[in-house]
Design an enzyme around this catalytic site. Sequence first.
Site, PDB file in Angstrom:
ATOM      1  N   ALA A  85       0.833  -1.216   0.000  1.00 28.72           N
ATOM      2  CA  ALA A  85       0.000   0.000   0.000  1.00 28.72           C
ATOM      3  C   ALA A  85       0.856   1.251   0.000  1.00 28.72           C
ATOM      4  O   ALA A  85       0.612   2.202  -0.758  1.00 28.72           O
ATOM      5  CB  ALA A  85      -0.926  -0.011   1.214  1.00 28.72           C
ATOM      6  N   ALA A  97      -1.802 -12.503  -5.460  1.00 21.45           N
ATOM      7  CA  ALA A  97      -2.700 -12.584  -6.615  1.00 21.45           C
ATOM      8  C   ALA A  97      -3.378 -11.236  -6.816  1.00 21.45           C
ATOM      9  O   ALA A  97      -3.799 -10.589  -5.857  1.00 21.45           O
ATOM     10  CB  ALA A  97      -3.753 -13.668  -6.384  1.00 21.45           C
ATOM     11  N   LYS A 145      -2.394 -14.430 -14.642  1.00 14.38           N
ATOM     12  CA  LYS A 145      -3.605 -14.939 -13.983  1.00 14.38           C
ATOM     13  C   LYS A 145      -4.801 -14.645 -14.885  1.00 14.38           C
ATOM     14  O   LYS A 145      -5.105 -13.486 -15.168  1.00 14.38           O
ATOM     15  CB  LYS A 145      -3.766 -14.244 -12.628  1.00 14.38           C
ATOM     16  CG  LYS A 145      -5.026 -14.661 -11.884  1.00 14.38           C
ATOM     17  CD  LYS A 145      -5.134 -13.949 -10.543  1.00 14.38           C
ATOM     18  CE  LYS A 145      -6.478 -14.209  -9.900  1.00 14.38           C
ATOM     19  NZ  LYS A 145      -6.757 -13.329  -8.763  1.00 14.38           N
ATOM     20  N   VAL A 194       7.836   4.721  13.943  1.00 13.88           N
ATOM     21  CA  VAL A 194       7.031   5.828  14.456  1.00 13.88           C
ATOM     22  C   VAL A 194       6.592   5.452  15.877  1.00 13.88           C
ATOM     23  O   VAL A 194       5.991   4.393  16.083  1.00 13.88           O
ATOM     24  CB  VAL A 194       5.784   6.066  13.571  1.00 13.88           C
ATOM     25  CG1 VAL A 194       4.916   7.183  14.135  1.00 13.88           C
ATOM     26  CG2 VAL A 194       6.196   6.358  12.144  1.00 13.88           C
ATOM     27  N   LEU A 225      -4.284  -2.253   4.339  1.00 13.20           N
ATOM     28  CA  LEU A 225      -4.852  -2.997   5.461  1.00 13.20           C
ATOM     29  C   LEU A 225      -5.248  -2.079   6.611  1.00 13.20           C
ATOM     30  O   LEU A 225      -6.119  -2.427   7.415  1.00 13.20           O
ATOM     31  CB  LEU A 225      -3.849  -4.048   5.945  1.00 13.20           C
ATOM     32  CG  LEU A 225      -3.494  -5.132   4.903  1.00 13.20           C
ATOM     33  CD1 LEU A 225      -2.367  -6.020   5.404  1.00 13.20           C
ATOM     34  CD2 LEU A 225      -4.720  -5.970   4.554  1.00 13.20           C
TER      35      LEU A 225
HETATM   36  C1  LIG Z   1      -3.746 -14.111   4.478  1.00 12.30           C
HETATM   37  C2  LIG Z   1      -3.723 -12.968   3.525  1.00 12.30           C
HETATM   38  C3  LIG Z   1      -3.648 -13.199   2.150  1.00 12.30           C
HETATM   39  C4  LIG Z   1      -3.675 -12.136   1.244  1.00 12.30           C
HETATM   40  N1  LIG Z   1      -3.675 -12.376  -0.109  1.00 12.30           N
HETATM   41  C5  LIG Z   1      -3.846 -11.350  -0.964  1.00 12.30           C
HETATM   42  C6  LIG Z   1      -3.914 -11.556  -2.365  1.00 12.30           C
HETATM   43  O1  LIG Z   1      -3.742 -12.661  -2.862  1.00 12.30           O
HETATM   44  N2  LIG Z   1      -4.142 -10.485  -3.156  1.00 12.30           N
HETATM   45  C7  LIG Z   1      -4.304  -9.228  -2.650  1.00 12.30           C
HETATM   46  O2  LIG Z   1      -4.584  -8.295  -3.410  1.00 12.30           O
HETATM   47  N3  LIG Z   1      -4.163  -9.003  -1.353  1.00 12.30           N
HETATM   48  C8  LIG Z   1      -3.949 -10.016  -0.497  1.00 12.30           C
HETATM   49  N4  LIG Z   1      -3.828  -9.763   0.832  1.00 12.30           N
HETATM   50  C9  LIG Z   1      -3.773  -8.391   1.300  1.00 12.30           C
HETATM   51  C10 LIG Z   1      -2.381  -7.816   1.024  1.00 12.30           C
HETATM   52  O3  LIG Z   1      -1.405  -8.583   1.679  1.00 12.30           O
HETATM   53  C11 LIG Z   1      -2.309  -6.370   1.501  1.00 12.30           C
HETATM   54  O4  LIG Z   1      -3.382  -5.641   0.991  1.00 12.30           O
HETATM   55  C12 LIG Z   1      -1.050  -5.718   1.004  1.00 12.30           C
HETATM   56  O5  LIG Z   1       0.070  -6.482   1.325  1.00 12.30           O
HETATM   57  C13 LIG Z   1      -0.901  -4.344   1.584  1.00 12.30           C
HETATM   58  O6  LIG Z   1      -0.538  -4.394   2.920  1.00 12.30           O
HETATM   59  P1  LIG Z   1      -0.198  -3.017   3.603  1.00 12.30           P
HETATM   60  O7  LIG Z   1       0.862  -2.332   2.818  1.00 12.30           O
HETATM   61  O8  LIG Z   1      -1.457  -2.286   3.852  1.00 12.30           O
HETATM   62  O9  LIG Z   1       0.355  -3.450   5.038  1.00 12.30           O
HETATM   63  P2  LIG Z   1       1.742  -4.128   5.455  1.00 12.30           P
HETATM   64  O10 LIG Z   1       2.315  -4.997   4.416  1.00 12.30           O
HETATM   65  O11 LIG Z   1       1.517  -4.712   6.810  1.00 12.30           O
HETATM   66  O12 LIG Z   1       2.738  -2.886   5.610  1.00 12.30           O
HETATM   67  C14 LIG Z   1       2.707  -2.054   6.723  1.00 12.30           C
HETATM   68  C15 LIG Z   1       3.909  -1.135   6.690  1.00 12.30           C
HETATM   69  O13 LIG Z   1       3.818  -0.215   7.766  1.00 12.30           O
HETATM   70  C16 LIG Z   1       5.057  -0.180   8.450  1.00 12.30           C
HETATM   71  N5  LIG Z   1       4.817   0.209   9.832  1.00 12.30           N
HETATM   72  C17 LIG Z   1       3.877  -0.277  10.676  1.00 12.30           C
HETATM   73  N6  LIG Z   1       4.000   0.303  11.891  1.00 12.30           N
HETATM   74  C18 LIG Z   1       5.031   1.187  11.785  1.00 12.30           C
HETATM   75  C19 LIG Z   1       5.663   2.095  12.693  1.00 12.30           C
HETATM   76  N7  LIG Z   1       5.271   2.194  13.971  1.00 12.30           N
HETATM   77  N8  LIG Z   1       6.673   2.822  12.237  1.00 12.30           N
HETATM   78  C20 LIG Z   1       7.111   2.726  10.954  1.00 12.30           C
HETATM   79  N9  LIG Z   1       6.566   1.895  10.066  1.00 12.30           N
HETATM   80  C21 LIG Z   1       5.538   1.137  10.474  1.00 12.30           C
HETATM   81  C22 LIG Z   1       5.596  -1.599   8.298  1.00 12.30           C
HETATM   82  O14 LIG Z   1       6.976  -1.647   8.542  1.00 12.30           O
HETATM   83  C23 LIG Z   1       5.234  -1.859   6.833  1.00 12.30           C
HETATM   84  O15 LIG Z   1       6.208  -1.270   6.011  1.00 12.30           O
HETATM   85  C24 LIG Z   1      -3.740 -10.817   1.744  1.00 12.30           C
HETATM   86  C25 LIG Z   1      -3.748 -10.577   3.113  1.00 12.30           C
HETATM   87  C26 LIG Z   1      -3.746 -11.635   4.010  1.00 12.30           C
HETATM   88  C27 LIG Z   1      -3.763 -11.360   5.489  1.00 12.30           C
END
Ligand SMILES: Cc1cc2nc3c(=O)[nH]c(=O)nc-3n(C[C@H](O)[C@H](O)[C@H](O)COP(=O)(O)OP(=O)(O)OC[C@H]3O[C@@H](n4cnc5c(N)ncnc54)[C@H](O)[C@@H]3O)c2cc1C
Length: 512
Positions: free
Chosen positions: A20, A55, A83, A190, A338
């Site tokens: 994200a 995916a 895909k 943070v 997320l």
């Molecule tokens: C079981 C499972 C399967 C999935 N499969 C799919 C799929 O097939 N296809 C799909 O589209 N999506 C899928 N997803 C969702 C997908 O993984 C997420 O949408 C995507 O990875 C984005 O995650 P994110 O960047 O929001 O969060 P994260 O990957 O958790 O990143 C969070 C970031 O915030 C940082 N952070 C957090 N707290 C702090 C802090 N205090 N200080 C500094 N940095 C901080 C972390 O270091 C990290 O860099 C799946 C999710 C799950 C749980």
Amino acid sequence: MSDRSDRQVRSIVIVGGGTAGWMTAAALAHKLSGLDVSITLVESAEIGTVGVGEATLPQIRDFNRSLGIDEAEMMARTAATIKLGIEFCDWGRIGDRYFHPFGAHGEAIGPADFHHYWAKLNAAGDAAPFGDYCYPIVAARNDRFALPDAEPESGLSAYSYAFQFDASLYGVFLAAFAQERGTKRVEGKVVSVRTDGESGFIAAIALESGGEIAGDLFVDCSGFRGLLIEQELETGYEDWSGYLPCNRAWAVPCAIEGPVGPYTRSTARTAGWQWRIPLQHRIGNGHVYCDRYIGDQDALDQLMTTLEGDPLADPKQLFFKTGKRRRLWNRNCVAIGLSGGFLEPLESTSIDLIQSGIVNLLALFPEKDCAARDADEYNRLMDLEFERIRDFLMLHYVATQRDDAALWRDMREMEWPDSLAYKIDAFRRRGIVPEYESGLFQPPSWLSVFIGQNILPQSVDPRTDRMTADEIAAQLRRIRASISGAVEETSEHLAFIAGHGASFGGARADVA
Ligand SMILES: Cc1cc2nc3c(=O)[nH]c(=O)nc-3n(C[C@H](O)[C@H](O)[C@H](O)COP(=O)(O)OP(=O)(O)OC[C@H]3O[C@@H](n4cnc5c(N)ncnc54)[C@H](O)[C@@H]3O)c2cc1C
């Protein structure tokens, strides 16, 4: 015209460097280039990313294209495969298999939609399975892929494709893209947030290493914890686990032991479902389940005993609660990824929701005051996206005839949201699939799941009577033959990748 310069957002701070965070940074850096706006992304290697999400949906190609990203290069850098859709096994009844493809079934053969003719013939016992009338399905089952024909008249233009990739490599790829365009990356944790006493807006974030980063607009990409949107702003979460009860997953990669297939597979299990996502160099696997119906160890055992190759890492457990933030945009903070919500990965919708968040943020890009009406509109659009995806995901669970396990019995008997109940009823009675004005899953997707999970219309469009049964049968035979002929001409999936995005110099099997 009044002077805007004092009101313009000058500094954007993105917290989080997962998919994200880097998608947001890449898009903002590209789209806001030339404006006097700084973009800073803070990420913490110690905390890490969620580490799943392989995916995607075809819309990601629009995202990449809008940033000028070369598709073959992206595929090579992320070990991506193609895909064409998702194969669902054991969802309607144990032993059933159907496909939700990125494309429509059949073609126009008369005034009614194709599925009405198919349903009429099927009721008479004369039709082949619905999937046989869909090119991407037949291609996927035969491990073939070709780019859709750009010519709209062509029978091979009515489908699309997405990727299965290593999401962490996609993050690395976009991080380089964003930093080349001026995004500043800060490594650090943070530890606190400073807000403005009067407006409640976030003014700055403070790092463990000392120092503050101030900003006008904050994008919370911190993952499930929702560091800004929830921990600081206490926005609240709409819990949808009553509708989508799965709340845990085990994930593990394994070695490739056969054809990878240009598709994701989802196999229903007793207390959830299992994914298989092939990349160029490994298969991603996971078991999504509800802890009310199975213990963690049993869930892990179900996964590990059904891997097709040797595991390549220790299994990782993930915890989640389906739902969404009450407001994805609150004050001067927008939650993307997320941190904004999660609906479980059954239809690979999370990365697409990230994309929608970015597109809507850019469309409504605020001034420093973050006008409440812009935020309201953003929240309205995102709520609609979430709700429609929720209904579509629920359809898979409620349209089941399985009676072998409590999860399936409970899902069948649960109360459905009105929006979903209407769609199921309209299709069951008359084969109608009402179209959304906007929203991710359009009628061809709903049709795939309805028919794939044995919901068939009790009556069909009366205009099908303008053709005799023999005429309909002849048309369906022609379509089926033309698809199978076209598939025979289509190159093998990995042969396509060898000329379009092979990683590791094409030596995929050597690299784990
Ligand atoms: C079981 C499972 C399967 C999935 N499969 C799919 C799929 O097939 N296809 C799909 O589209 N999506 C899928 N997803 C969702 C997908 O993984 C997420 O949408 C995507 O990875 C984005 O995650 P994110 O960047 O929001 O969060 P994260 O990957 O958790 O990143 C969070 C970031 O915030 C940082 N952070 C957090 N707290 C702090 C802090 N205090 N200080 C500094 N940095 C901080 C972390 O270091 C990290 O860099 C799946 C999710 C799950 C749980």
